[in-house]
Design a protein around this motif. Structure first.
Motif, mmCIF file in Angstrom:
data_model
loop_
_atom_site.group_PDB
_atom_site.id
_atom_site.type_symbol
_atom_site.label_atom_id
_atom_site.label_comp_id
_atom_site.label_asym_id
_atom_site.label_seq_id
_atom_site.Cartn_x
_atom_site.Cartn_y
_atom_site.Cartn_z
ATOM 1 N N ASN A 77 0.842 -1.190 0.000
ATOM 2 C CA ASN A 77 0.000 0.000 0.000
ATOM 3 C C ASN A 77 0.879 1.242 0.000
ATOM 4 N N VAL A 78 0.215 2.396 -0.011
ATOM 5 C CA VAL A 78 0.888 3.695 0.010
ATOM 6 C C VAL A 78 0.212 4.562 1.060
ATOM 7 N N VAL A 79 0.992 5.327 1.823
ATOM 8 C CA VAL A 79 0.425 6.268 2.784
ATOM 9 C C VAL A 79 0.895 7.681 2.450
ATOM 10 N N ARG A 80 0.207 8.636 3.049
ATOM 11 C CA ARG A 80 0.499 10.049 2.793
ATOM 12 C C ARG A 80 0.300 10.830 4.078
ATOM 13 N N ASP A 81 0.986 11.951 4.193
ATOM 14 C CA ASP A 81 0.768 12.833 5.332
ATOM 15 C C ASP A 81 -0.729 13.074 5.472
ATOM 16 N N GLU A 167 -7.652 2.484 19.402
ATOM 17 C CA GLU A 167 -7.785 1.094 18.975
ATOM 18 C C GLU A 167 -7.557 0.934 17.484
ATOM 19 N N ALA A 168 -8.091 1.848 16.688
ATOM 20 C CA ALA A 168 -7.869 1.774 15.246
ATOM 21 C C ALA A 168 -6.385 1.918 14.928
ATOM 22 N N LEU A 169 -5.706 2.816 15.636
ATOM 23 C CA LEU A 169 -4.270 3.013 15.444
ATOM 24 C C LEU A 169 -3.498 1.739 15.750
ATOM 25 N N GLN A 170 -3.759 1.127 16.900
ATOM 26 C CA GLN A 170 -3.005 -0.051 17.310
ATOM 27 C C GLN A 170 -3.283 -1.239 16.393
ATOM 28 N N ARG A 171 -4.526 -1.414 16.004
ATOM 29 C CA ARG A 171 -4.860 -2.511 15.081
ATOM 30 C C ARG A 171 -4.200 -2.295 13.726
ATOM 31 N N ALA A 172 -4.196 -1.057 13.238
ATOM 32 C CA ALA A 172 -3.581 -0.761 11.951
ATOM 33 C C ALA A 172 -2.082 -1.026 11.990
ATOM 34 N N GLU A 184 4.519 1.901 1.108
ATOM 35 C CA GLU A 184 5.291 2.986 0.514
ATOM 36 C C GLU A 184 4.795 4.324 1.049
ATOM 37 N N GLU A 185 5.604 5.355 0.869
ATOM 38 C CA GLU A 185 5.238 6.708 1.302
ATOM 39 C C GLU A 185 5.226 7.604 0.084
ATOM 40 N N LEU A 186 4.183 8.418 -0.051
ATOM 41 C CA LEU A 186 3.930 9.166 -1.280
ATOM 42 C C LEU A 186 5.153 9.920 -1.776
ATOM 43 N N ASN A 187 5.871 10.590 -0.894
ATOM 44 C CA ASN A 187 6.956 11.469 -1.322
ATOM 45 C C ASN A 187 8.180 10.734 -1.832
ATOM 46 N N TYR A 220 1.091 7.323 10.294
ATOM 47 C CA TYR A 220 1.850 7.707 9.103
ATOM 48 C C TYR A 220 3.354 7.678 9.389
ATOM 49 N N GLU A 221 3.765 8.239 10.533
ATOM 50 C CA GLU A 221 5.178 8.246 10.889
ATOM 51 C C GLU A 221 5.684 6.828 11.149
ATOM 52 N N PHE A 222 4.841 5.999 11.727
ATOM 53 C CA PHE A 222 5.183 4.595 11.957
ATOM 54 C C PHE A 222 5.494 3.886 10.639
ATOM 55 N N CYS A 223 4.634 4.101 9.636
ATOM 56 C CA CYS A 223 4.840 3.476 8.337
ATOM 57 C C CYS A 223 6.102 4.003 7.651
ATOM 58 N N LYS A 224 6.351 5.289 7.764
ATOM 59 C CA LYS A 224 7.561 5.872 7.191
ATOM 60 C C LYS A 224 8.815 5.266 7.820
ATOM 61 N N GLN A 225 8.822 5.178 9.135
ATOM 62 C CA GLN A 225 9.986 4.625 9.829
ATOM 63 C C GLN A 225 10.218 3.171 9.428
ATOM 64 N N ARG A 226 9.142 2.417 9.344
ATOM 65 C CA ARG A 226 9.262 1.013 8.955
ATOM 66 C C ARG A 226 9.840 0.886 7.548
#
Length: 259
Positions: A77-81, A167-172, A184-187, A220-226
């Motif tokens: 997937n892809v995430v964005r700010d 809860e949504a944050l932790q499950r995600a 992936e991250e958009l930038n 979002y920051e979690f996904c970027k760091q990963r």
């Protein structure tokens, strides 16, 4: 031979990623599957019926294939700010082509109020307009609800729907760690779907909005760091990836890492 599942998040540059997959499909001779599932069971059986290698692309929440007795695909997937994402959505639904397409699809759909179309995002936020008040715990807003990026990773459960919830944050986070080969991250790649009608938004207004997006920003920051850790691991095999990634997902990461 693998099945790639891209449950694309809206307004994160997924058009670019789709174009990438289309080109890869030609190069590597696999099919791009773009289907609209009626429910999770139909989605899983429909996707699983295709012979790998293949890919499935759709705006849909994370779906647990093993729950229905099927092996998991390779999830990407892809995430964005999050704030940039809601700004993008705000102007996307006001763009001329959006209503041209909507009118073609739904001829009886009434046209929006001109004052609504002309309202800029900064005015919307600073005036306390209902459309631009992002209240924690809410589950739905008028025209779509594209504030909840975590929803696409959390899943279909009711606990995933409240905006900016713990809860949504932790499950995600857990789903990303355990199920996604790459987020992936958009930038990190170029966009091909720009909105020329989107004016700039001041940093001051963005900061006001960010105060209500604390957990969406954390995700979002979690996904970027990963992603950054994964990229370092791809360059240095001696490093350990931050998850219990299977050999199958490691192969997918290496293939994506070479693009």
């Amino acid at each position: 031979m693998e099945l790639l599942f891209f449950n694309r998040v809206p307004k994160v540059g997924s058009q670019t990623f789709m174009e990438l997959l289309r080109r890869l499909a030609i190069r590597n001779q696999f099919e791009t599957i773009r289907l609209a599932p009626a429910d999770q069971q139909m989605l899983v059986s429909l996707v699983a019926a295709h012979t790998p290698p293949a890919s499935y692309i759709k705006h849909v929440c994370y779906t647990n294939f093993t729950r229905f007795g099927y092996p998991s695909p390779i999830y990407v997937n892809v995430v964005r700010d999050p704030v940039e994402r809601v700004i993008s959505w705000y102007y996307y639904v006001r763009a001329p082509w959006y209503y041209v397409e909507r009118k073609r699809a739904f001829p009886d759909l009434p046209l929006p109020d001109p004052s609504w179309l002309k309202k800029d995002f900064e005015t919307c936020v600073l005036s306390g307009d209902r459309e631009c008040r992002y209240i924690e715990g809410e589950t739905h807003e008028g025209i779509g609800d594209h504030r909840r990026q975590t929803l696409f990773f959390c899943g279909h459960e009711p606990q995933c729907t409240p905006f900016n919830s713990v809860e949504a944050l932790q499950r995600a986070k857990r789903v990303v760690e355990e199920q996604y080969a790459v987020v992936e991250e958009l930038n990190t790649f170029n966009r091909i779907n720009r909105n020329a009608f989107k004016p700039p938004v001041s940093e001051a207004v963005k900061q006001i909005v960010r105060a209500n997006f604390t957990r969406e920003i954390e995700f979002y920051e979690f996904c970027k760091q990963r992603l950054h850790i994964q990229l370092r691991a791809l360059r240095d095999p001696a490093l350990t990836l931050p998850t219990t990634t299977t050999l199958r997902r490691r192969r997918a990461q290496r293939r994506l890492g070479r693009l």
